[in-house]
Structure formats: C-alpha cells, structure tokens
Motif scaffolding. Structure first.
Motif, PDB file in Angstrom:
ATOM      1  N   SER A  85      24.167  35.109  45.719  1.00  0.00           N
ATOM      2  CA  SER A  85      24.220  34.483  44.376  1.00  0.00           C
ATOM      3  C   SER A  85      23.772  33.443  44.915  1.00  0.00           C
ATOM      4  O   SER A  85      24.175  32.407  45.426  1.00  0.00           O
ATOM      5  CB  SER A  85      25.574  34.026  43.766  1.00  0.00           C
ATOM      6  N   SER A 130      25.185  33.615  40.107  1.00  0.00           N
ATOM      7  CA  SER A 130      25.567  34.893  39.688  1.00  0.00           C
ATOM      8  C   SER A 130      24.189  35.510  38.709  1.00  0.00           C
ATOM      9  O   SER A 130      24.747  35.623  37.387  1.00  0.00           O
ATOM     10  CB  SER A 130      26.776  34.947  38.956  1.00  0.00           C
ATOM     11  N   ASN A 133      25.841  40.233  39.591  1.00  0.00           N
ATOM     12  CA  ASN A 133      26.726  40.567  39.085  1.00  0.00           C
ATOM     13  C   ASN A 133      27.061  40.703  37.599  1.00  0.00           C
ATOM     14  O   ASN A 133      27.579  41.780  36.905  1.00  0.00           O
ATOM     15  CB  ASN A 133      27.742  40.348  39.265  1.00  0.00           C
ATOM     16  N   ARG A 137      28.138  44.114  36.198  1.00  0.00           N
ATOM     17  CA  ARG A 137      29.343  44.920  35.598  1.00  0.00           C
ATOM     18  C   ARG A 137      29.539  44.509  33.886  1.00  0.00           C
ATOM     19  O   ARG A 137      29.861  43.761  33.121  1.00  0.00           O
ATOM     20  CB  ARG A 137      30.487  42.769  36.509  1.00  0.00           C
ATOM     21  N   ARG A 143      40.712  45.436  41.095  1.00  0.00           N
ATOM     22  CA  ARG A 143      40.687  45.279  42.915  1.00  0.00           C
ATOM     23  C   ARG A 143      41.712  44.996  43.469  1.00  0.00           C
ATOM     24  O   ARG A 143      42.423  44.756  42.917  1.00  0.00           O
ATOM     25  CB  ARG A 143      40.050  44.254  43.075  1.00  0.00           C
ATOM     26  N   LYS A 253      32.727  26.513  41.746  1.00  0.00           N
ATOM     27  CA  LYS A 253      32.166  27.750  42.216  1.00  0.00           C
ATOM     28  C   LYS A 253      30.566  27.462  41.728  1.00  0.00           C
ATOM     29  O   LYS A 253      30.125  28.128  40.095  1.00  0.00           O
ATOM     30  CB  LYS A 253      32.665  28.849  40.971  1.00  0.00           C
ATOM     31  N   THR A 255      27.662  28.940  41.910  1.00  0.00           N
ATOM     32  CA  THR A 255      27.485  30.563  41.726  1.00  0.00           C
ATOM     33  C   THR A 255      27.771  31.320  40.402  1.00  0.00           C
ATOM     34  O   THR A 255      26.343  30.791  39.617  1.00  0.00           O
ATOM     35  CB  THR A 255      28.035  31.588  42.548  1.00  0.00           C
ATOM     36  N   MET A 256      29.619  30.741  40.208  1.00  0.00           N
ATOM     37  CA  MET A 256      29.262  31.369  38.644  1.00  0.00           C
ATOM     38  C   MET A 256      29.581  30.654  37.413  1.00  0.00           C
ATOM     39  O   MET A 256      29.347  30.800  36.495  1.00  0.00           O
ATOM     40  CB  MET A 256      30.777  31.984  38.277  1.00  0.00           C
ATOM     41  N   ASP A 348      36.593  30.299  45.178  1.00  0.00           N
ATOM     42  CA  ASP A 348      37.306  31.470  46.491  1.00  0.00           C
ATOM     43  C   ASP A 348      37.610  31.854  47.499  1.00  0.00           C
ATOM     44  O   ASP A 348      38.336  32.258  47.512  1.00  0.00           O
ATOM     45  CB  ASP A 348      36.425  33.021  45.093  1.00  0.00           C
ATOM     46  N   TYR A 418      30.894  34.111  32.573  1.00  0.00           N
ATOM     47  CA  TYR A 418      29.405  34.478  33.238  1.00  0.00           C
ATOM     48  C   TYR A 418      28.358  34.383  31.892  1.00  0.00           C
ATOM     49  O   TYR A 418      27.198  34.420  32.222  1.00  0.00           O
ATOM     50  CB  TYR A 418      29.438  36.076  32.780  1.00  0.00           C
ATOM     51  N   ARG A 546      40.579  35.769  38.025  1.00  0.00           N
ATOM     52  CA  ARG A 546      39.873  37.394  38.524  1.00  0.00           C
ATOM     53  C   ARG A 546      39.022  37.018  40.163  1.00  0.00           C
ATOM     54  O   ARG A 546      39.417  37.297  41.030  1.00  0.00           O
ATOM     55  CB  ARG A 546      38.918  38.527  37.929  1.00  0.00           C
ATOM     56  N   ASP A 547      37.743  36.312  39.949  1.00  0.00           N
ATOM     57  CA  ASP A 547      37.243  36.131  41.180  1.00  0.00           C
ATOM     58  C   ASP A 547      38.441  35.139  41.842  1.00  0.00           C
ATOM     59  O   ASP A 547      38.107  35.517  43.714  1.00  0.00           O
ATOM     60  CB  ASP A 547      36.058  34.801  41.038  1.00  0.00           C
ATOM     61  N   THR A 550      41.091  37.520  43.814  1.00  0.00           N
ATOM     62  CA  THR A 550      40.531  38.353  44.275  1.00  0.00           C
ATOM     63  C   THR A 550      39.996  38.069  45.816  1.00  0.00           C
ATOM     64  O   THR A 550      40.002  38.896  46.390  1.00  0.00           O
ATOM     65  CB  THR A 550      39.851  39.254  43.661  1.00  0.00           C
ATOM     66  N   ALA A 581      35.984  42.242  48.370  1.00  0.00           N
ATOM     67  CA  ALA A 581      35.869  40.948  46.982  1.00  0.00           C
ATOM     68  C   ALA A 581      35.062  40.309  47.724  1.00  0.00           C
ATOM     69  O   ALA A 581      35.367  39.052  46.817  1.00  0.00           O
ATOM     70  CB  ALA A 581      37.434  41.173  46.846  1.00  0.00           C
TER      71      ALA A 581
HETATM   72  O1  LIG Z   1      28.739  36.642  41.158  1.00  0.00           O
HETATM   73  C1  LIG Z   1      29.075  35.807  42.497  1.00  0.00           C
HETATM   74  O2  LIG Z   1      28.113  35.150  41.867  1.00  0.00           O
HETATM   75  C2  LIG Z   1      29.790  36.210  42.218  1.00  0.00           C
HETATM   76  C3  LIG Z   1      31.347  36.553  42.765  1.00  0.00           C
HETATM   77  C4  LIG Z   1      32.402  37.049  43.552  1.00  0.00           C
HETATM   78  O3  LIG Z   1      32.568  36.192  43.933  1.00  0.00           O
HETATM   79  C5  LIG Z   1      32.753  38.426  42.778  1.00  0.00           C
HETATM   80  O4  LIG Z   1      33.489  38.980  42.241  1.00  0.00           O
HETATM   81  O5  LIG Z   1      34.410  37.764  43.759  1.00  0.00           O
END
Ligand SMILES: O=C(O)CCC(=O)C(=O)O
Ligand SMILES: NC(=O)C1=CN([C@@H]2O[C@H](COP(=O)(O)OP(=O)(O)OC[C@H]3O[C@@H](n4cnc5c(N)ncnc54)[C@H](OP(=O)(O)O)[C@@H]3O)[C@@H](O)[C@H]2O)C=CC1
Ligand SMILES: [Mg+2]
Length: 739
Positions: A85, A130, A133, A137, A143, A253, A255-256, A348, A418, A546-547, A550, A581
């Motif tokens: 990402s 991101s 994903n 998704r 998970r 984070k 990316t997300m 994460d 997201y 979740r991220d 996990t 994950a």
């Molecule tokens: O979508 C992303 O950038 C990373 C996703 C991620 O870290 C995850 O799904 O555990």
C-alpha cells in the motif's frame, strides 16, 4: 474446470510466489483445477493506469478492476497475497524504476499546477495507500490462528522482551480536538444523495464532493481534527518526552487513512524541526519539499542544492535535536529515524513489535530504550495503553500458555475508514463543514472547522453490518468461544452500531452463546484477563481495530501475524482467501538481495490455499479438491511439527526449502490417503522421488545462499533472474514438472 485466481503482488510475497506457484499449479492440476495469476503489484497497477504513454507491447490490463468485478460473482475464488500500500516515496521509486526500464510514464507531480499535472496526480493517487484491499474486500473479515499453529507456538515459544513495572513506556494521544472528540453520526432514514461542502465565514460555499449515493439505513459520520490542537499536542508531548529522557516515536496508518495520516505525520516532523522550518521554510516550499511524505522527501530535495547550503540546512536540522527528545529509530545502523517515511511506521505492525520487545524501541546508538508512543487520534490509541498497563502489572505474556484472540472485522463495501479516502479534506479556510442532501438541501451533519483542520466523512452500509453480526455469531458457534463486540457507546458512530448489533443479533439463534458489547478499553482489559488465563475470546470490531488487533494478538501469541488464517467470505458467495495478516516485509527482500536468503514464511499461503480448496470442493462439487485440502492441512501440520519453517539465518533452510518440505509432505499425505485412488497413484511416485532426493535437493537449495542476488529491479524484478533465484534446484524443479 474449477478455477483459483492467485494474485501476484510485491516484495517478499511476490518472490515466495515464484517458488510456490509452480508447486500449487502442479498439485491442483490433478484435481482439474486451473490456477490463473493476476498481477496487482504496484508496478502493474501504475502501468495499467497510463496505457496512452506505453507501446502496444508494454500495455497491461487493469487486473484490479477485473478482480473487483469478480468479487460479485459467486463462483469466484481468489487467493490474495499482501501487496504494497504505497507511500508517495514508494510510488515515486516504482515510477523511476519503470521509466528506467523504458516505460515512458509521466513523472509524479509533487506540486501539480496545470490541469494536466493535476489529472496525472489524481491518476497516480489511485495507486497510493490502501487501494487494493478496499476493492477486493467485498466481504467481512475472519482472521484466526488455526489450532495446529497455536499448538506449535505453545510448544516452540518465540522470545518475548521483559516488561518491568517501572517501565516508562506509554502511549500519548490527544484528549480534545481529535476525530473522536467532535464526531457526529446518524443512521439514514431513507436512501439519499449527498454532497460535502464548506460554508465560509463570508457566506461563500465551496463544494468538495457531489453525488455521494447513500443507501437506506446506512450509518454516516462527520468528524474533524483540529490543526491547532494537534500542534499544541505535539509541542507538549515532545517536551514531556525530552524531560523524561525516553525515545519519541510516532505511529500512524498512512495507508488506510491515506489522506489524513500523512498530514498528521507531516505536522509532527515540522514541529520537531520547528526552528529549521522557520528559517528555511520558504526555500523548502520552493524546492517542493513535502514532509507529509517523511524526512526522506526533504533529504532528496536538498541533495540538489550547493554543498554549502545543504550543509547549513543539515546543521540547522541537527541543532533542533538538541532541545527535542531523541527519536526512535527504524534502522539505527543507517541513521533512519521514525520520521523518515510514514510507510516505515505502520502502527498495526510497529506497536506490537514494541510491546513484544518489553516496551522498548531502538535508539540511535543501537540500544533499546523506553519510549513515548505517539498516536494523535485517541479513537483507537487507547487500546495500546490498556495493553501496556496490563503488561506492566502482569508482566509479559507467555506464548506457551496465553489464550488466543480471533477477530471478526467489519470491512465490507468500503466500511468506515476505507470509504473515507475520497471524502477527507484539509480545510483551506475557516467555515462550516457539512453534509447536505442534494435533493432537499437538508443539512444532515455539520461541524465548525478552521484553516488546516482535517475533516472527513466515513460510512458503513447496513447489509455489511448484518453480515458482520452473522459472521460473529457463526464463529462463536463454530468455535464455542465468547464474542465481544468492541463498541464504545460514547463514540457516536459506534453508538449507532450498538443499536444495529442489538437488533441484528435477534435474527440468529444465540442460545448458549456468550455475546457482549464493551467499549474498547474495557474489551481490551476483559480480553487480556482471559488471555492471561489461557482463555480464548473473539473480538468483533470495526475496520481499524480489525487491522490493529489482527497484528497485535498474533505477534504476541505466534511471533508474527504471517501465521494467521485470513478469510473473507465474499457477500455474494465467492471466497477471498488472504495470506497472513501482515504485509510485504521489505526487510526480507533486502536480505535476499544481499545474501540470497528469503526468510519469508509462507505458512499464510499454505493456510489460504487449504481453505480455498475446501471452498472450491463444496462450491464446484469437486471431491478431489477436498482430498487436496485435507492432505495439505495435514502436510502443513507436519511441516510445523518437523520445524521446517524458514530460518532467519542465511545458509539454513529458507522459504524455498520450506516449500520443498511442504511439497514432499503433501505428496506423502496424498500417497497415503485412500479416498481417491487416482490421486494416490499419481502422488506415490512423486513422494518417493522427493524422499530419495531430499538431501540432494536441500543441498542445492542451501548452497545457492550466501552470495548477493541482483534481481535487476525491485518493483518490477527481472522474471528470469527471480526464477533463477527462487527455483535453484534442478532436481526439485524436474520432480515437480514430472507430475
Ligand atoms: O490495506 C492496507 O493498506 C493494509 C491492510 C492491513 O494491514 C491489514 O489488512 O491487516
Ligand atoms: N494485506 C495487505 O495487503 C497488507 C499489506 N501491507 C503492506 O506491507 C508493507 C510493509 O508493511 P509493514 O508494516 O512494514 O509490515 P510487514 O508485516 O510487511 O513486516 C513487519 C515484519 O513482520 C514480519 N513478517 C511479516 N510477514 C512475514 C512472513 N510472511 N514471514 C515472516 N515474517 C514476516 C517480519 O519480521 P522480521 O523482519 O523480524 O522477519 C517483517 O519485517 C507496506 O507496504 C504495507 O502497506 C501491510 C499489511 C497488510
Ligand atoms: Mg494490518
């Protein structure tokens, strides 16, 4: 013919694929399964975006869009490996590499001015953060650590740093002015189309996004982060950290939260180096420095300056450090700090690594120190402080006895953050940010924002929430484990979710199940009390938790999140099987290039393939696929028990060697089973071949190690060289080809 789509991604997982995919294809072919590949690497995505700049032969299809379409087909079966990402720095590096290979794609416009530049920047933006994903998704997330994996970790515990009660390590987050503080949320009473706009103090209205189609019963939020509060927070925490004499570390984070978190990151860097930015700010602007992309951007731009000016800037930057706290390092041997790039400190993975290390991070001198972990947004940061509190009181967790925490995560249809990517804005002026119904002009939500504040809209559709509740109940029933919904009634968004969870739980038979809802901090404490007693607890959470969870629990329980089973039951009936994950482990590629050893553990791929085959067996009524799944499951367990996972040390068994053992054990299990005579006959010969050549093959695989391995490319490695690197045993290659 049954079909599995195996994705080609980036970095370590892409290299592992070069070795593993031929094995997968050969084995599954015997059950009439075709394995197609789909390249969704960052390089392929960039090339797919700019066909008009490429020659006919250079053009590639938009595989991601095609996979996105396939998620809506009930027959779809995708094995998805982690992909990059990309941060801006990574994307620019990929562009440069592709240009160097003769792909005449445009430069990345750092500071787009003309319409053409703006359009190019927008198109490149699609490959940032991101962006894969959320497209794939189209289901919620399941998970967990399979039993065999958990049992293995209990017998072979990884090392854990010691937690001391007197540790100074702690989490710092904002207490006001952040997204949590002023969030507003509603559940829609009907389908609506809305726009996002800002009403300036002089009465003018700026519209930022129109035509946002929302469904009936959808939950939408409006929230903002105050720039002033954020800057005050950084000043205060940096000074507090300097006084305490511990390391300052930032965890985001980006990316997300691909729009908001780079801005949050950039402010930290500018505050830390405030004096240097005051003195050289105008020059930095002229050079196009943007530290939202990290200090790497600054160092890259000043490299173009005359030596005397560059040295003056470097001296001024160093001078700032005298009255600031010491920074935590990402790579102390190379002088890479926490501020180098937001993609180096992805929360994460970075927070659990610190917690596993007894609350310590690396200082510039290569020694471990306590640290202040700064996560400005309080919405989710508090879970880490709660875990740290528990570790200080209880001591570090013991992987041989601790319970497990599987997760059921809400993420389908771009749930929560997201979906915020194209609905996040940095206010260019003071005014009222608002969400307005386009038809009726009703103002649904509004907030006062000031210049520099970040404001955004998030959303979750109703159907994914129903599916999430259903999945949580199913997992609770199947594993006979309590499930806790981590939802905070003081947070307006989660309060809306609590109402829905209560309502949709009534749709299911929950007799005998233990289902509760708790705020995140309480849920963490409750879960940890159980973890410490060896008890298991499912966490049912929104997308961000979740991220976070996990990676957090697997890293503590198993040493890495690579060993997780990660399933996305697609809402339309298909299956998306993710591997592990965690991410794409750039450090592993570095080791391969320097020493030709790949320590990437493909356990996640083995687990994903097993469930993908099971899904296919049921969906396509293919009993051979079920035999392949059952035998692969046993082979994977044998691999763990016989300790044939990759070692970290060059010269010992690595990713390739572990693929050999997986293939041998799988063939042995197929030869030993009695359900399918045809498969038995086919695999008996292979099993014998691999057994008799075991020593010779392992020697070929291990002898290849120890020398540098230039793949002539990072984002687009040379295919022949990657094949040479990842399939160095002729004996093994011939055995697989003989199937
Ligand atoms: O979508 C992303 O950038 C990373 C996703 C991620 O870290 C995850 O799904 O555990
Ligand atoms: N699903 C997805 O597509 C995801 C993608 N990403 C992307 O991955 C990239 C890197 O992210 P980062 O946060 O650094 O995290 P990573 O998970 O890639 O790496 C963190 C560390 O975890 C360990 N690790 C991860 N996977 C494995 C594996 N299969 N076998 C052995 N060890 C493993 C490694 O530890 P050690 O070095 O000690 O061996 C590694 O250095 C980013 O571009 C990120 O966006 C991240 C998460 C999920
Ligand atoms: Mg993650």
């Amino acid at each position: 013919m049954s079909k599995i789509i195996y994705t080609k991604t980036d970095e370590a997982p892409a290299l592992a694929t070069v070795s593993f995919l031929p094995i997968v294809k050969a084995f599954t072919h015997t059950a009439g399964i075709e394995v197609d590949t789909s390249d969704i690497s960052v390089a392929a995505r960039v090339l797919a975006e700019f066909p008009e700049f490429l020659s006919e032969e250079q053009r590639v299809p938009d595989n991601l869009a095609e996979l996105g379409r396939l998620t809506q087909d009930p027959n779809t079966n995708i094995i998805k490996l982690p992909n990059i990402s990309a941060s801006v720095q990574q994307l620019k590096a990929a562009i440069k590499e592709l240009q160097g290979k003769g792909y005449a794609i445009p430069d990345f416009p750092d500071d787009p001015k003309t319409d053409e530049e703006k359009s190019i920047r927008l198109r490149y933006g699609k490959s940032l953060g991101s962006s894969v994903n959320p497209v794939l998704r189209e289901g919620n997330s399941d998970r967990r650590a399979p039993k065999a994996v958990k049992n293995y970790a209990r017998k072979h515990p990884h090392s854990m740093g010691e937690w001391k009660q007197w540790s100074q390590t702690h989490v710092s987050h904002m207490h006001s002015g952040d997204f949590y503080d002023g969030e507003q949320s509603i559940t829609l009473d009907k389908a609506r189309t809305v726009r996002m706009e800002r009403l300036a103090d002089d009465g003018t209205v700026n519209v930022f996004k129109t035509g946002i189609a929302l469904l009936d019963k959808e939950v939408i939020d409006l929230m903002f982060m105050s720039k002033k509060s954020l800057l005050d927070f950084y000043e205060r925490e940096m000074e507090d950290c300097r006084e305490a004499g511990i390391l300052f570390s930032l965890h985001v984070k980006a990316t997300m939260m691909k729009v908001s978190h780079p801005i949050v990151f950039g402010h930290a860097v500018r505050i830390y180096y405030k004096d240097a930015f005051q003195k050289h700010g105008a020059l930095f602007d002229e050079l196009g420095v943007n530290v939202n992309n990290g200090m790497a951007s600054l160092y890259e731009k000043i490299a173009e300056l005359p030596a005397s000016l560059r040295e003056e800037i470097e001296r001024d930057l160093h001078a700032c450090q005298v009255h600031r706290p010491r920074l935590a390092m990402v790579d102390s041997s190379k002088g890479i700090t926490n501020f180098h790039s937001p993609s180096d400190i992805i929360v994460d993975a970075s927070m659990p690594a610190m917690i596993r290390n007894g609350g310590k991070m690396w200082g510039a001198d290569g020694k471990l120190y306590d640290c202040k972990a700064v996560m400005p947004e309080s919405t989710f940061a508090r879970i880490y402080q709660e875990m740290i509190n528990f570790c200080k009181w209880h001591g570090n967790f013991d992987p041989t006895t601790m319970g497990t925490v599987p997760n059921v995560g809400l993420m389908a249809q771009k749930a929560e953050e997201y979906g915020s990517h194209d609905k996040t804005f940095e206010a260019s002026d003071n005014g009222i940010a608002r969400i307005v119904d386009e038809e009726t002009n009703e103002i649904l939500l509004e907030q006062r924002v000031e210049k520099g504040d970040i404001w955004r809209m998030c959303q979750v559709k109703d159907e994914p929430i129903q599916d999430w509740v259903k999945l949580a109940v199913r997992r609770a029933r199947e594993s006979n484990t309590p499930v806790i919904f981590w939802l905070d009634p003081y947070r307006p968004h989660e309060n809306e979710l609590i109402k829905k969870v209560k309502m949709y739980l009534k749709d299911h038979d929950t007799t005998g199940l233990h289902i509760e809802t708790m705020s995140q901090v309480r849920a963490m404490r409750y879960t940890l009390e159980r973890v410490a007693r060896g008890l298991d607890t499912i966490s049912a959470t929104g997308n961000i938790l979740r991220d976070y969870l996990t990676d957090l629990f697997p890293i503590l329980e198993l040493g890495t999140s690579a060993k997780m089973l990660s399933v996305v039951p697609l809402m339309k009936g298909g299956g998306l099987f993710e591997t592990g994950a965690g991410g794409s482990a750039p450090k592993h590629v570095q080791q391969l290039v320097e020493e030709n050893h790949l320590r990437w553990d493909s356990l996640g791929e083995f687990l994903a393939l097993t469930v993908s085959l099971e899904h296919l067996a049921q969906n396509d009524n293919n009993p051979k696929a079920q035999v392949l799944a059952d035998t692969l499951d046993r082979a994977t367990e044998k691999l763990l028990l016989n300790d044939k996972s990759p070692s970290r040390k060059t010269g010992e068994l690595d990713n390739r060697g572990s693929h050999f053992y997986l293939a041998m054990y799988w063939a042995q299990e197929l030869a030993a089973q009695e359900q399918d005579g045809e498969l038995k006959a086919q695999f008996t010969a292979l099993a014998q071949n691999l057994e008799s050549n075991e020593a010779a093959i392992i020697k070929e695989l291990n002898d290849a190690q120890g020398k540098p391995m230039d793949l002539k490319g990072y984002y687009l490695a040379d295919e022949a060289l990657a094949e040479q690197a990842m399939r160095p045993s002729t004996l093994f290659n011939n055995a697989i080809a003989s199937l």
